[in-house]
Scaffold this motif. Sequence first.
Motif, PDB file in Angstrom:
ATOM      1  N   LEU A 177       0.823  -1.200   0.000  1.00 15.28           N
ATOM      2  CA  LEU A 177       0.000   0.000   0.000  1.00 15.28           C
ATOM      3  C   LEU A 177       0.861   1.256   0.000  1.00 15.28           C
ATOM      4  O   LEU A 177       0.584   2.213  -0.728  1.00 15.28           O
ATOM      5  N   ARG A 178       1.917   1.241   0.801  1.00 15.24           N
ATOM      6  CA  ARG A 178       2.820   2.393   0.838  1.00 15.24           C
ATOM      7  C   ARG A 178       3.485   2.617  -0.508  1.00 15.24           C
ATOM      8  O   ARG A 178       3.652   3.755  -0.957  1.00 15.24           O
ATOM      9  N   GLU A 179       3.866   1.525  -1.171  1.00 16.11           N
ATOM     10  CA  GLU A 179       4.524   1.650  -2.469  1.00 16.11           C
ATOM     11  C   GLU A 179       3.561   2.228  -3.507  1.00 16.11           C
ATOM     12  O   GLU A 179       3.945   3.070  -4.327  1.00 16.11           O
TER      13      GLU A 179
ATOM     14  N   LYS B  49       3.224   5.880  -2.872  1.00 19.86           N
ATOM     15  CA  LYS B  49       4.440   6.567  -3.300  1.00 19.86           C
ATOM     16  C   LYS B  49       4.445   6.770  -4.807  1.00 19.86           C
ATOM     17  O   LYS B  49       4.756   7.863  -5.300  1.00 19.86           O
ATOM     18  N   GLN B  50       4.106   5.723  -5.554  1.00 14.20           N
ATOM     19  CA  GLN B  50       4.083   5.825  -7.003  1.00 14.20           C
ATOM     20  C   GLN B  50       3.018   6.806  -7.472  1.00 14.20           C
ATOM     21  O   GLN B  50       3.219   7.536  -8.456  1.00 14.20           O
ATOM     22  N   ARG B  51       1.879   6.830  -6.774  1.00 16.57           N
ATOM     23  CA  ARG B  51       0.829   7.786  -7.117  1.00 16.57           C
ATOM     24  C   ARG B  51       1.312   9.217  -6.884  1.00 16.57           C
ATOM     25  O   ARG B  51       1.021  10.116  -7.672  1.00 16.57           O
TER      26      ARG B  51
ATOM     27  N   GLU C 277       1.475  12.123  -9.712  1.00 13.42           N
ATOM     28  CA  GLU C 277       0.703  13.352  -9.569  1.00 13.42           C
ATOM     29  C   GLU C 277       1.596  14.588  -9.589  1.00 13.42           C
ATOM     30  O   GLU C 277       1.274  15.588 -10.243  1.00 13.42           O
ATOM     31  N   VAL C 278       2.721  14.531  -8.880  1.00 13.64           N
ATOM     32  CA  VAL C 278       3.627  15.680  -8.844  1.00 13.64           C
ATOM     33  C   VAL C 278       4.248  15.917 -10.215  1.00 13.64           C
ATOM     34  O   VAL C 278       4.357  17.060 -10.685  1.00 13.64           O
ATOM     35  N   SER C 279       4.651  14.838 -10.886  1.00  8.04           N
ATOM     36  CA  SER C 279       5.240  14.961 -12.213  1.00  8.04           C
ATOM     37  C   SER C 279       4.256  15.583 -13.197  1.00  8.04           C
ATOM     38  O   SER C 279       4.606  16.505 -13.945  1.00  8.04           O
ATOM     39  N   GLU C 280       3.014  15.123 -13.196  1.00 12.24           N
ATOM     40  CA  GLU C 280       2.021  15.655 -14.128  1.00 12.24           C
ATOM     41  C   GLU C 280       1.700  17.111 -13.822  1.00 12.24           C
ATOM     42  O   GLU C 280       1.481  17.913 -14.740  1.00 12.24           O
ATOM     43  N   THR C 281       1.677  17.468 -12.546  1.00 17.06           N
ATOM     44  CA  THR C 281       1.456  18.862 -12.174  1.00 17.06           C
ATOM     45  C   THR C 281       2.583  19.742 -12.714  1.00 17.06           C
ATOM     46  O   THR C 281       2.342  20.809 -13.291  1.00 17.06           O
ATOM     47  N   ALA C 282       3.809  19.280 -12.529  1.00 18.52           N
ATOM     48  CA  ALA C 282       4.964  20.046 -13.006  1.00 18.52           C
ATOM     49  C   ALA C 282       4.948  20.180 -14.519  1.00 18.52           C
ATOM     50  O   ALA C 282       5.166  21.276 -15.059  1.00 18.52           O
ATOM     51  N   ILE C 283       4.695  19.096 -15.222  1.00 15.91           N
ATOM     52  CA  ILE C 283       4.692  19.136 -16.684  1.00 15.91           C
ATOM     53  C   ILE C 283       3.628  20.105 -17.186  1.00 15.91           C
ATOM     54  O   ILE C 283       3.847  20.858 -18.143  1.00 15.91           O
TER      55      ILE C 283
ATOM     56  N   PHE D  79      11.825  17.479  -3.231  1.00 15.74           N
ATOM     57  CA  PHE D  79      13.187  17.054  -3.547  1.00 15.74           C
ATOM     58  C   PHE D  79      13.482  15.627  -3.068  1.00 15.74           C
ATOM     59  O   PHE D  79      14.416  14.993  -3.574  1.00 15.74           O
ATOM     60  N   ARG D  80      12.717  15.127  -2.123  1.00 12.31           N
ATOM     61  CA  ARG D  80      12.894  13.720  -1.725  1.00 12.31           C
ATOM     62  C   ARG D  80      12.439  12.797  -2.848  1.00 12.31           C
ATOM     63  O   ARG D  80      12.989  11.715  -3.041  1.00 12.31           O
ATOM     64  N   TYR D  81      11.438  13.223  -3.581  1.00 12.46           N
ATOM     65  CA  TYR D  81      10.931  12.421  -4.691  1.00 12.46           C
ATOM     66  C   TYR D  81      11.705  12.680  -5.984  1.00 12.46           C
ATOM     67  O   TYR D  81      11.957  11.759  -6.766  1.00 12.46           O
ATOM     68  N   PHE D  82      12.055  13.933  -6.219  1.00  9.74           N
ATOM     69  CA  PHE D  82      12.707  14.319  -7.471  1.00  9.74           C
ATOM     70  C   PHE D  82      13.964  15.134  -7.148  1.00  9.74           C
ATOM     71  O   PHE D  82      13.865  16.314  -6.800  1.00  9.74           O
TER      72      PHE D  82
END
Length: 209
Positions: A6-8, A11-13, A17-23, A51-54
């Motif tokens: 569930l945690r994984e 995390k992937q979600r 979500e953050v990547s799509e927001t940034a793009i 920054f922990r994610y990207f």
Amino acid sequence: MSDTGLRERKKQRMYQEVSETAIGLFLEKGFDAVSVAEVAAAAEISKPTLFRYFPTKEDLVLHRFADHETEAARVVEEGRAAGRSAIDALREHFLGGLRREDPVTGLSAHPAVLAFHRLLYGTPALVARLGGYLERSEASLAEALAEPLGDGLEARLAAGQITAVRRILALENWRRIADGEPVDAVRPDAVTAAERSFRRLAAALPELA
């Protein structure tokens, strides 16, 4: 589902979500015009969390390639399990991508795909960062090729050739479509070029054919 699973998934979600927001912000305003702080605010997370994610701003865009980083290696390994040569497996996978108009093959006229590719190839910092993705993809493919070739250097040389062929074929397709050619006009040439290129790879790398 376990707590770990569930945690994984969460995390992937979050990554997605953050990547799509940034793009979305980069496409609207331009990559250089958007700060990491703006992305964090739009994604409703703190800058340290982002920054922990990207680790870098460029990674926010290149996350879309994450699932494809080990794709070639996976295709080779699955093909081997089915009794197929590496070159045959990779050729059929690429041709299948052309039939599906998979964006990875460059053969896609979807406006969102074209806009993303313009962002990617039109931003020097992203092009430079893309080199790291290609190196990792090439390294994973070399590992998959080490068994039939039996030598680390030979495997790396073969992986480099295969990676270059896949990249150049896709880039040529994208450039033609970005210049206004319809997909139906590009597809026959794309198929012919792919078949010819993989035949040459087979001739150059007989151990993999």
